[in-house]
Design a protein around this motif. Structure first.
Motif, PDB file in Angstrom:
ATOM      1  N   SER A 237      50.968  45.462-110.210  1.00 42.58           N
ATOM      2  CA  SER A 237      52.214  44.945-109.665  1.00 42.58           C
ATOM      3  C   SER A 237      53.414  45.454-110.458  1.00 42.58           C
ATOM      4  O   SER A 237      53.362  45.563-111.693  1.00 42.58           O
ATOM      5  CB  SER A 237      52.194  43.414-109.672  1.00 42.58           C
ATOM      6  OG  SER A 237      53.440  42.901-109.252  1.00 42.58           O
ATOM      7  N   LEU A 238      54.486  45.757-109.748  1.00 46.01           N
ATOM      8  CA  LEU A 238      55.717  46.169-110.404  1.00 46.01           C
ATOM      9  C   LEU A 238      56.353  45.016-111.169  1.00 46.01           C
ATOM     10  O   LEU A 238      57.197  45.233-112.042  1.00 46.01           O
ATOM     11  CB  LEU A 238      56.715  46.696-109.369  1.00 46.01           C
ATOM     12  CG  LEU A 238      56.314  47.950-108.590  1.00 46.01           C
ATOM     13  CD1 LEU A 238      57.353  48.257-107.526  1.00 46.01           C
ATOM     14  CD2 LEU A 238      56.147  49.126-109.533  1.00 46.01           C
TER      15      LEU A 238
ATOM     16  N   ASP B 233      46.487  43.342 -99.871  1.00 49.46           N
ATOM     17  CA  ASP B 233      47.600  42.622 -99.237  1.00 49.46           C
ATOM     18  C   ASP B 233      48.780  42.742-100.181  1.00 49.46           C
ATOM     19  O   ASP B 233      48.937  41.954-101.107  1.00 49.46           O
ATOM     20  CB  ASP B 233      47.226  41.158 -98.991  1.00 49.46           C
ATOM     21  CG  ASP B 233      48.372  40.379 -98.350  1.00 49.46           C
ATOM     22  OD1 ASP B 233      49.153  40.993 -97.592  1.00 49.46           O
ATOM     23  OD2 ASP B 233      48.489  39.169 -98.624  1.00 49.46           O
ATOM     24  N   ASP B 234      49.597  43.765 -99.967  1.00 51.11           N
ATOM     25  CA  ASP B 234      50.643  44.131-100.912  1.00 51.11           C
ATOM     26  C   ASP B 234      52.023  44.009-100.293  1.00 51.11           C
ATOM     27  O   ASP B 234      52.231  44.347 -99.118  1.00 51.11           O
ATOM     28  CB  ASP B 234      50.454  45.578-101.387  1.00 51.11           C
ATOM     29  CG  ASP B 234      49.114  45.801-102.056  1.00 51.11           C
ATOM     30  OD1 ASP B 234      48.662  44.888-102.773  1.00 51.11           O
ATOM     31  OD2 ASP B 234      48.517  46.870-101.856  1.00 51.11           O
ATOM     32  N   PHE B 235      52.968  43.570-101.100  1.00 48.79           N
ATOM     33  CA  PHE B 235      54.376  43.609-100.727  1.00 48.79           C
ATOM     34  C   PHE B 235      54.943  44.935-101.245  1.00 48.79           C
ATOM     35  O   PHE B 235      54.560  45.401-102.324  1.00 48.79           O
ATOM     36  CB  PHE B 235      55.133  42.423-101.311  1.00 48.79           C
ATOM     37  CG  PHE B 235      54.842  41.135-100.588  1.00 48.79           C
ATOM     38  CD1 PHE B 235      55.804  40.548 -99.783  1.00 48.79           C
ATOM     39  CD2 PHE B 235      53.603  40.508-100.712  1.00 48.79           C
ATOM     40  CE1 PHE B 235      55.545  39.361 -99.106  1.00 48.79           C
ATOM     41  CE2 PHE B 235      53.328  39.330-100.038  1.00 48.79           C
ATOM     42  CZ  PHE B 235      54.304  38.754 -99.231  1.00 48.79           C
ATOM     43  N   VAL B 236      55.847  45.525-100.481  1.00 47.50           N
ATOM     44  CA  VAL B 236      56.308  46.891-100.756  1.00 47.50           C
ATOM     45  C   VAL B 236      57.803  46.890-101.044  1.00 47.50           C
ATOM     46  O   VAL B 236      58.594  46.342-100.260  1.00 47.50           O
ATOM     47  CB  VAL B 236      56.006  47.824 -99.566  1.00 47.50           C
ATOM     48  CG1 VAL B 236      56.396  49.256 -99.905  1.00 47.50           C
ATOM     49  CG2 VAL B 236      54.529  47.733 -99.172  1.00 47.50           C
ATOM     50  N   LEU B 237      58.175  47.510-102.166  1.00 46.74           N
ATOM     51  CA  LEU B 237      59.587  47.608-102.546  1.00 46.74           C
ATOM     52  C   LEU B 237      60.223  48.796-101.824  1.00 46.74           C
ATOM     53  O   LEU B 237      59.862  49.944-102.084  1.00 46.74           O
ATOM     54  CB  LEU B 237      59.713  47.791-104.061  1.00 46.74           C
ATOM     55  CG  LEU B 237      61.136  47.915-104.612  1.00 46.74           C
ATOM     56  CD1 LEU B 237      61.914  46.631-104.378  1.00 46.74           C
ATOM     57  CD2 LEU B 237      61.098  48.275-106.094  1.00 46.74           C
TER      58      LEU B 237
ATOM     59  N   ILE C  28      51.977  45.307 -96.405  1.00 47.38           N
ATOM     60  CA  ILE C  28      50.849  45.909 -95.705  1.00 47.38           C
ATOM     61  C   ILE C  28      49.586  45.122 -96.034  1.00 47.38           C
ATOM     62  O   ILE C  28      49.342  44.776 -97.189  1.00 47.38           O
ATOM     63  CB  ILE C  28      50.672  47.395 -96.067  1.00 47.38           C
ATOM     64  CG1 ILE C  28      50.592  47.586 -97.583  1.00 47.38           C
ATOM     65  CG2 ILE C  28      51.794  48.238 -95.484  1.00 47.38           C
ATOM     66  CD1 ILE C  28      50.250  49.023 -97.995  1.00 47.38           C
ATOM     67  N   SER C  29      48.807  44.847 -95.002  1.00 45.54           N
ATOM     68  CA  SER C  29      47.589  44.047 -95.179  1.00 45.54           C
ATOM     69  C   SER C  29      46.435  44.728 -94.456  1.00 45.54           C
ATOM     70  O   SER C  29      46.570  45.109 -93.292  1.00 45.54           O
ATOM     71  CB  SER C  29      47.781  42.630 -94.615  1.00 45.54           C
ATOM     72  OG  SER C  29      48.895  41.996 -95.223  1.00 45.54           O
TER      73      SER C  29
ATOM     74  N   ILE D  91      54.367  46.549-104.889  1.00 40.83           N
ATOM     75  CA  ILE D  91      54.091  47.948-105.211  1.00 40.83           C
ATOM     76  C   ILE D  91      55.215  48.824-104.660  1.00 40.83           C
ATOM     77  O   ILE D  91      56.061  48.366-103.891  1.00 40.83           O
ATOM     78  CB  ILE D  91      52.737  48.414-104.638  1.00 40.83           C
ATOM     79  CG1 ILE D  91      52.749  48.347-103.105  1.00 40.83           C
ATOM     80  CG2 ILE D  91      51.606  47.581-105.210  1.00 40.83           C
ATOM     81  CD1 ILE D  91      51.497  48.919-102.458  1.00 40.83           C
ATOM     82  N   SER D  92      55.222  50.087-105.029  1.00 39.81           N
ATOM     83  CA  SER D  92      56.241  51.021-104.566  1.00 39.81           C
ATOM     84  C   SER D  92      55.912  51.518-103.160  1.00 39.81           C
ATOM     85  O   SER D  92      54.773  51.415-102.694  1.00 39.81           O
ATOM     86  CB  SER D  92      56.340  52.212-105.528  1.00 39.81           C
ATOM     87  OG  SER D  92      55.145  52.974-105.485  1.00 39.81           O
TER      88      SER D  92
END
Length: 428
Positions: free
Chosen positions: A201-202, A274-278, A261-262, A308-309
């Motif tokens: 994680s960022l 299951d990531d959140f994207v910056l 994105i999941s 994540i990026s």
């Protein structure tokens, strides 16, 4: 006359030196050039290869004066960037070879039920393979214009048109002709390694909660079904005006960026990621009502999500595509288009197409889940994990009904019910 600022290394003193018409360069430079002159083995020729330009939107007569004033507060011009680039014969030949190989492999594989591959599409692909094979015999250099998501053929004259008032060149790239002549036409295979799936994680540099599902042995592969959904935020708002006839004229379209994105493995029912994207650009609207995303989720200093990026998100999806995974989802065409990702049609199963009758409206995921699955999805905001799972359940239901010979009858009933309730959500 040329003036040059000379800084003395020992004392640090600076002085300006002027050179006349006969002394256009300093003596030091002249001395260096004269010493190198005897060692120059050949002359190199360069040709124009690419041009990045800014198109001046503030000079567009269709843009209203108030918009120009709003963007011109500092007295600077505004616009958008375009790219003119030259596609060499060697590069075209390499790409065409790759396309033929992928298309031939695609045609040789058995179709997956309800994948976006019809017999007429297979015939069209065969024609494209034949056309591509003919291009191999006559590769030629072409200029291409990239203007946002629009890609079109152009000419070298257009790329070199620096005199037009609405276009300002920013970057001009020249390529050595000797280097271009040695460019290989052999296919270059670049595969995304599977370890890109596991990210930190960022926010706090920790692994995802689903790290145990991201080991190489657990990752889905060739022809494995994965349920996919994405959420987006807006990075550019629409700008429009009314013409004299009263019709709407869109000057600047809304632009979105990936924000979550999941992916769920349909075989094991486990979450792959299951990531959140910056986003790379500033967010102008989080679309919370539809995406479920709030500002805090995408703030690297405050987010409690696995953030994540954009590059990491793209590589994860690209890795699954290269592994041959088949994506199951609802409205995937838009998702992949926004993600700037090309997925072969035999790797897409889209429930928005499965549950659709020709010349009829497309049906939302929530309405389908309510009617077909009898599942209440009337929550205030979207959840991409729930949406991905619902899409796969709809696919499985469609396959079972098709095997029983009941799918067409159900689809007729679905449209009749939707028309009766004006497509409002609810379970009878």
């Amino acid at each position: 006359v040329v003036r040059e600022l000379i800084r003395e290394l020992d004392s640090g003193n600076e002085r300006w030196v002027s050179y006349g018409e006969n002394d256009s360069v300093s003596a030091a430079v002249t001395d260096i050039l004269s010493k190198r002159k005897g060692r120059i083995a050949q002359k190199l020729r360069y040709e124009l290869n690419s041009v990045v330009s800014m198109v001046r939107d503030d000079l567009d007569k269709n843009i209203p004066d108030e918009l120009v004033s709003a963007n011109d507060e500092d007295g600077e011009s505004f616009g958008h960037h375009v790219l003119h680039t030259r596609i060499s014969p060697a590069y075209e030949k390499r790409i065409v070879k790759s396309q033929i190989k992928e298309a031939t492999t695609f045609l040789s594989k058995p179709a997956i039920p309800f994948s976006l591959v019809l017999e007429k599409e297979k015939e069209a692909i065969k024609e494209r393979v034949e056309h591509a094979s003919n291009r191999l015999n006559e590769p030629k250099a072409d200029w291409v214009l990239f203007n946002g998501f629009n890609v079109s053929n152009t000419s070298a004259e257009d790329a070199r048109a620096f005199h037009v008032h609405f276009k300002e060149p920013c970057i001009v790239v020249y390529r050595c002709q000797e280097e271009a002549s040695t460019e290989t036409t052999d296919e270059i295979q670049v595969n995304v390694p599977p370890d890109v799936i596991s990210t930190r994680s960022l926010t706090d540099n920790t692994r995802s909660n689903f790290a145990s599902n991201q080991k190489l042995s657990a990752l889905p592969g060739e022809r494995d079904l994965v349920a996919f959904d994405a959420e987006f935020v807006s990075v550019q708002e629409e700008v429009s005006t009314l013409t004299e006839s009263g019709s709407k004229l869109t000057i600047q379209e809304t632009r979105h960026a990936m924000a979550r994105i999941s992916v769920v493995s349909c075989t094991t029912k486990s979450v792959v990621f299951d990531d959140f994207v910056l986003p790379l650009e500033e967010v102008v609207d989080y679309l919370t009502r539809f995406s479920g995303i709030v500002e805090r989720d995408l703030n690297p200093k405050e987010s409690e999500q696995h953030l994540i990026s954009t590059r990491a998100a793209y590589l994860k999806l690209r890795c699954l595509v290269e592994r041959g995974c088949v994506f199951v989802g609802h409205g995937l065409d838009r998702d992949f288009w926004t993600a700037n990702l090309m997925v072969p049609p035999n790797q897409i199963i889209d429930t928005v197409e499965i549950y659709h009758k020709p010349a009829q409206r497309f049906i939302s995921l929530r309405f389908l889940a309510n009617y077909v699955l009898k599942r209440d999805m009337q929550q205030e905001v979207h959840d991409s994990l729930e949406d991905a799972t619902a899409a796969f359940d709809l696919y499985e239901t469609a396959v079972k009904l098709k095997e029983q010979g009941e799918f067409d009858k159900m689809l007729d009933s679905l449209y009749e019910y939707g028309a009766r309730v004006d497509w409002k959500l609810g379970i009878e």
